[in-house]
Design a protein around this motif. Sequence first.
Motif, mmCIF file in Angstrom:
data_model
loop_
_atom_site.group_PDB
_atom_site.id
_atom_site.type_symbol
_atom_site.label_atom_id
_atom_site.label_comp_id
_atom_site.label_asym_id
_atom_site.label_seq_id
_atom_site.Cartn_x
_atom_site.Cartn_y
_atom_site.Cartn_z
ATOM 1 N N LEU A 86 0.825 -1.197 0.000
ATOM 2 C CA LEU A 86 0.000 0.000 0.000
ATOM 3 C C LEU A 86 0.866 1.256 0.000
ATOM 4 C CD1 LEU A 86 -2.959 0.996 0.162
ATOM 5 C CD2 LEU A 86 -2.712 0.985 2.642
ATOM 6 N N TRP A 87 0.586 2.187 -0.916
ATOM 7 C CA TRP A 87 1.314 3.452 -1.016
ATOM 8 C C TRP A 87 0.552 4.561 -0.303
ATOM 9 C CZ3 TRP A 87 0.433 7.177 -5.477
ATOM 10 C CH2 TRP A 87 1.215 8.318 -5.324
ATOM 11 N N ASN A 88 -0.756 4.654 -0.552
ATOM 12 C CA ASN A 88 -1.547 5.682 0.120
ATOM 13 C C ASN A 88 -3.010 5.284 0.161
ATOM 14 O OD1 ASN A 88 -2.696 6.253 -2.389
ATOM 15 N ND2 ASN A 88 -1.413 8.015 -2.752
ATOM 16 N N LYS A 89 -3.738 5.956 1.040
ATOM 17 C CA LYS A 89 -5.187 5.781 1.102
ATOM 18 C C LYS A 89 -5.796 7.071 1.629
ATOM 19 C CE LYS A 89 -5.571 3.697 5.691
ATOM 20 N NZ LYS A 89 -6.092 2.582 6.468
ATOM 21 N N ALA A 90 -7.022 7.320 1.232
ATOM 22 C CA ALA A 90 -7.722 8.538 1.642
ATOM 23 C C ALA A 90 -9.210 8.272 1.719
ATOM 24 C CB ALA A 90 -7.439 9.673 0.659
ATOM 25 N N ASN A 91 -9.883 9.043 2.545
ATOM 26 C CA ASN A 91 -11.337 8.988 2.642
ATOM 27 C C ASN A 91 -11.917 10.138 1.827
ATOM 28 O OD1 ASN A 91 -11.679 6.801 4.621
ATOM 29 N ND2 ASN A 91 -10.563 8.181 5.968
ATOM 30 N N TRP A 92 -12.994 9.846 1.127
ATOM 31 C CA TRP A 92 -13.641 10.830 0.270
ATOM 32 C C TRP A 92 -15.120 10.915 0.612
ATOM 33 C CZ3 TRP A 92 -10.921 13.434 -3.617
ATOM 34 C CH2 TRP A 92 -9.620 12.994 -3.821
ATOM 35 N N LYS A 93 -15.670 12.110 0.462
ATOM 36 C CA LYS A 93 -17.101 12.318 0.638
ATOM 37 C C LYS A 93 -17.557 13.350 -0.376
ATOM 38 C CE LYS A 93 -20.593 13.189 4.152
ATOM 39 N NZ LYS A 93 -20.827 13.453 5.575
ATOM 40 N N ASN A 94 -18.501 12.980 -1.208
ATOM 41 C CA ASN A 94 -19.016 13.872 -2.249
ATOM 42 C C ASN A 94 -17.901 14.447 -3.130
ATOM 43 O OD1 ASN A 94 -21.670 13.515 -1.305
ATOM 44 N ND2 ASN A 94 -21.372 15.114 0.224
ATOM 45 N N GLY A 95 -16.931 13.589 -3.479
ATOM 46 C CA GLY A 95 -15.864 13.992 -4.386
ATOM 47 C C GLY A 95 -14.749 14.808 -3.758
ATOM 48 N N ARG A 96 -14.767 14.967 -2.435
ATOM 49 C CA ARG A 96 -13.711 15.739 -1.755
ATOM 50 C C ARG A 96 -13.110 14.911 -0.632
ATOM 51 N NH1 ARG A 96 -16.807 21.306 -0.579
ATOM 52 N NH2 ARG A 96 -18.397 19.828 0.044
ATOM 53 N N LYS A 97 -11.822 15.133 -0.380
ATOM 54 C CA LYS A 97 -11.186 14.426 0.729
ATOM 55 C C LYS A 97 -11.850 14.861 2.023
ATOM 56 C CE LYS A 97 -6.735 13.525 -1.335
ATOM 57 N NZ LYS A 97 -5.296 13.760 -1.305
ATOM 58 N N ASN A 98 -12.099 13.869 2.874
ATOM 59 C CA ASN A 98 -12.757 14.134 4.143
ATOM 60 C C ASN A 98 -12.285 13.095 5.144
ATOM 61 O OD1 ASN A 98 -14.790 15.815 5.497
ATOM 62 N ND2 ASN A 98 -15.852 13.877 5.790
ATOM 63 N N GLY A 99 -11.663 13.547 6.209
ATOM 64 C CA GLY A 99 -11.117 12.623 7.191
ATOM 65 C C GLY A 99 -9.633 12.414 6.948
ATOM 66 N N LEU A 100 -9.166 11.252 7.304
ATOM 67 C CA LEU A 100 -7.735 10.951 7.284
ATOM 68 C C LEU A 100 -7.263 10.459 5.923
ATOM 69 C CD1 LEU A 100 -5.160 10.628 9.048
ATOM 70 C CD2 LEU A 100 -5.933 8.303 9.512
ATOM 71 N N SER A 101 -6.105 10.969 5.480
ATOM 72 C CA SER A 101 -5.384 10.374 4.347
ATOM 73 C C SER A 101 -3.983 10.047 4.836
ATOM 74 C CB SER A 101 -5.354 11.302 3.131
ATOM 75 O OG SER A 101 -4.617 12.467 3.376
ATOM 76 N N GLU A 102 -3.452 8.919 4.380
ATOM 77 C CA GLU A 102 -2.145 8.453 4.829
ATOM 78 C C GLU A 102 -1.336 7.934 3.654
ATOM 79 O OE1 GLU A 102 -2.534 6.403 9.042
ATOM 80 O OE2 GLU A 102 -4.042 5.617 7.651
ATOM 81 N N GLY A 103 -0.010 8.017 3.783
ATOM 82 C CA GLY A 103 0.885 7.469 2.784
ATOM 83 C C GLY A 103 2.086 6.826 3.452
ATOM 84 N N TRP A 104 2.683 5.858 2.755
ATOM 85 C CA TRP A 104 3.821 5.119 3.301
ATOM 86 C C TRP A 104 4.955 5.081 2.289
ATOM 87 C CZ3 TRP A 104 -1.253 3.902 3.802
ATOM 88 C CH2 TRP A 104 -1.750 3.789 5.091
ATOM 89 N N TYR A 105 6.173 5.018 2.820
ATOM 90 C CA TYR A 105 7.343 4.776 1.985
ATOM 91 C C TYR A 105 7.360 3.306 1.572
ATOM 92 C CZ TYR A 105 9.325 9.244 3.550
ATOM 93 O OH TYR A 105 9.555 10.568 3.797
ATOM 94 N N GLU A 106 8.211 2.979 0.598
ATOM 95 C CA GLU A 106 8.336 1.584 0.167
ATOM 96 C C GLU A 106 8.839 0.681 1.285
ATOM 97 O OE1 GLU A 106 9.735 0.575 -3.826
ATOM 98 O OE2 GLU A 106 9.735 2.732 -4.220
#
Length: 93
Positions: A9-29
């Motif tokens: 997994l490289w990144n993940k994000a929560n979306w609501k109505n086409g916009r980021k909402n809540g937590l987004s996270e990313g990881w190094y290799e």
Amino acid sequence: QGWYCNGQLWNKANWKNGRKNGLSEGWYENNRLQYKRNWKYGKLLSESLWHRNGQLSYKATWKDGELFSEMCWDTSGIIVHCYDENYDDSPGW
């Protein structure tokens, strides 16, 4: 969600109505945390970045769409000026 070629997994994000909402996270290799961002209806509220070695690199908060506070650290954990030309704040993207 995004993935590295190796399936990690490289990144993940929560979306609501086409916009980021809540937590987004990313990881190094190397599977260490790269960033965490908190959003509210597409507006950034806070952001934390980490160096590849796992040391916290940058922490900031926004209020009413404007940068409110920020702190930066070098790779050994020493507080540095966030705009120091000798400070490598590149999260490695």
